[in-house]
Design a protein around this motif. Structure first.
Motif, short mmCIF file in Angstrom:
data_model
loop_
_atom_site.label_atom_id
_atom_site.label_comp_id
_atom_site.label_asym_id
_atom_site.label_seq_id
_atom_site.Cartn_x
_atom_site.Cartn_y
_atom_site.Cartn_z
N LEU A 84 -3.45 36.86 18.63
CA LEU A 84 -2.96 36.93 17.25
C LEU A 84 -1.46 37.17 17.25
N ILE A 103 -10.07 38.96 9.83
CA ILE A 103 -10.23 37.50 9.88
C ILE A 103 -11.61 37.31 10.50
N THR A 163 -9.02 35.18 21.52
CA THR A 163 -8.08 34.83 20.47
C THR A 163 -6.82 35.68 20.62
N LEU A 176 -8.80 43.48 14.81
CA LEU A 176 -8.99 43.22 13.39
C LEU A 176 -10.22 43.99 12.96
N THR A 184 -1.02 41.59 17.54
CA THR A 184 -2.23 42.20 16.99
C THR A 184 -3.38 42.10 18.00
N VAL A 213 -12.95 35.26 13.62
CA VAL A 213 -12.45 35.40 14.99
C VAL A 213 -13.53 35.87 15.97
N GLY A 260 1.18 37.21 14.99
CA GLY A 260 1.58 37.20 13.59
C GLY A 260 3.04 37.58 13.43
N ASP A 286 -1.42 31.73 4.29
CA ASP A 286 -1.04 31.62 5.69
C ASP A 286 -0.24 30.35 5.90
N ILE A 342 -3.57 32.19 16.89
CA ILE A 342 -3.54 32.33 15.42
C ILE A 342 -2.29 33.10 14.98
N SER A 343 -1.62 32.59 13.97
CA SER A 343 -0.58 33.38 13.30
C SER A 343 -1.05 33.61 11.87
N ASP A 344 -1.70 34.73 11.65
CA ASP A 344 -2.22 35.05 10.31
C ASP A 344 -2.28 36.57 10.16
N THR A 345 -1.42 37.25 10.91
CA THR A 345 -1.34 38.72 10.86
C THR A 345 0.14 39.09 10.75
#
Ligand code: BES
Ligand code: MN
Ligand code: MN
Length: 462
Positions: free
Chosen positions: A421, A405, A419, A200, A197, A408, A423, A126, A183-186
């Motif tokens: 997301l 994740i 949260t 999850l 997103t 979350v 991504g 990431d 969060i940027s992890d998608t």
């Protein structure tokens, strides 16, 4: 934010080279051989946050790898955005399948990334996505554009289950208080089809062991008269799905959220080409639970998959042997409102029941995590949607992802905030695979979009 684009343009070579330096550090959390590198990476993230304009940065010790915390509090009466990301990466194995060494980043053009992509382990998952937030903060602080407070929490154990983060959150609720988690992890659907997103999947990960005779046996002398653990393990695994590819663990679907026809037809509007999907991974046909589309199968439906299986003789040539033991690692992806602890127990009971008397079965639950869904009418989602509209010129599509994740859902439970997301990766970026990469266009577009999120989130909170 008139100068946002020009700031990025002027500084993009440096943004790229700073990310490349971070990618050279092999922060593989799963393998203790890299522990020194993981710790060094935490220090590098701390320095980057310092340089980007945080007022306070700390490498927080935990029972495991440290968590890098940073903050810039401009006015306690304004909202606070908490950014989460991870600086650890997956193992690079099998290294021989990489076209260039995993920790020696190179930039190459691809069909989907005509402006070039950085190839390295962690480029998209990431480090690249996390670093967009650091550079967006740099822009905002350097140009007097930070409209609210910001906190960063970057961990080093995401790829191995976030155990220390759980401990950290439970012990630092006050420090981590916030109005929204970003969060940027998608990923997103495509560079010209932005998406956010909204879900999850959860996860239950178990390891199973089938134990037969007390030693490896001559397969002639004993063959046919004793249960072979590998044969049995395979039979048991085959017994986990029915002819319609539904999971046979009793109770497995009891709590699964069934989406309405309306929701499913809404989902089906997202652009998707089955032909491209198949050809991109080199398969003739898709496979999965009867009655659901490919997109449904990998987002709103639960799964059970064997991740690895071993035992017996796998060396050169032939060795005639009935192995004493056989093993498999099994993951189950879960959807709302499945409880991973309960699912692990249901699995264990059913799996044990499948074994004949002649073997012993041991089921070892590993980590797990709860699924997550976020509504599209929250202020955070609305702010994100407006941010994409500002930089992509299109309304982003809400999309549930199949990945996990796990932390979350704990954020929401313990920190009481939603949260979001955002991504910017593509499915084809090969995260967790050889030749992972991240598009330079995506990296810069993320840096451009994030400051708008801060702006709109602050405005919507007024
Ligand atoms: N960033 C991924 C999860 C992800 C990727 C979600 C793409 C949606 C789209 C994360 O780093 C990850 O790999 N998670 C693991 C779970 C973890 C407990 C090892 C996963 O999904 O397998
Ligand atoms: Mn990740
Ligand atoms: Mn990952």
């Amino acid at each position: 934010m008139e100068n946002l684009k020009s700031y990025i343009n002027t500084n993009k070579d440096r943004f790229i080279s700073e990310l490349i330096e971070l990618l050279k550090m092999p922060s593989v959390s799963a393998d203790p051989a890299f522990s020194h590198d993981v710790l060094n990476t935490a220090e590098a993230v701390k320095t980057a946050l310092d340089n980007a304009g945080c007022d306070y940065v700390e490498v927080c010790e935990t029972p495991g790898y440290p968590i890098v915390y940073g903050e810039k509090i401009i006015d306690k009466t304004l909202p606070t955005v908490l950014v989460y990301g991870h600086y650890d990466v997956q193992p690079a194995d099998p290294v021989e399948l990489w076209d260039s060494p995993p920790f020696e980043p190179v930039i190459k053009k691809t069909e989907l990334h005509p402006d070039g992509a950085i190839f390295a382990r962690g480029a998209c998952d990431d480090k690249g996505q996390m670093f967009m937030h650091v550079k967006a903060l740099e822009y905002m602080t350097q140009n007097n554009q930070l409209p609210c407070n910001v906190k960063f929490m970057i961990e080093g154990e995401e790829e191995v289950g976030s155990e220390s983060l759980e401990w950290f959150i439970l012990n630092n609720r006050e420090k981590l208080s916030n109005d929204v988690i970003l969060i940027s992890d998608t990923g997103m659907i495509a560079n010209d089809v932005p998406s956010i997103t909204t879900g999850l999947r959860g996860l239950s990960y178990v390891e199973v062991e089938v134990v037969g005779p007390n030693r490896d046996l001559h397969s002639g002398l004993y063959g046919g008269a004793v249960a072979n653990p590998i044969n049995i393990l395979n039979k048991m695994i085959a017994g986990l799905h029915d002819v319609n590819n539904r999971i046979k663990v009793p109770g497995f679907y009891d709590k699964v959220e069934e989406l309405s026809i309306e929701e499913r037809s809404e989902m089906a509007k997202a652009p998707f080409s089955l032909e491209t999907y198949k050809s991109s991974i080199g398969i003739e046909d898709v496979y999965g639970e009867k009655g659901y589309t490919t997109n449904e199968r990998n987002s709103i439906r639960p799964t059970l998959d064997v991740n690895g299986i071993w035992g017996g003789y796998i060396g050169e040539g032939a060795k005639t042997v009935i192995p004493s033991k056989a093993y498999a690692k099994i993951s189950m992806r879960l959807v709302p409102h499945q409880d991973w602890k309960e699912i692990s127990e249901l699995f264990q009971a059913y799996f044990e029941s499948l074994a004949p008397k002649g073997v012993k079965v041991i089921v070892k639950p590993h980590h797990g995590g709860y699924p997550y869904v976020t509504p599209i009418d929250s202020l955070g989602y609305q702010a994100a949607s407006k941010a994409y509209q500002a930089t992509f010129g299109k309304v982003p599509i809400p999309q549930r992802s199949g990945g996990s994740i796990p932390i979350v859902s704990l954020f929401e439970q313990e920190l009481k905030s939603k949260t979001i997301l955002m991504g910017f990766g593509l499915n084809s970026d090969a995260i967790h695979s050889p030749n992972e990469h991240y598009g330079i266009w995506n990296y810069l577009k993320g840096i451009e979009t994030i400051p708008y999120f801060y702006k709109y989130f602050t405005e919507l909170n007024k």
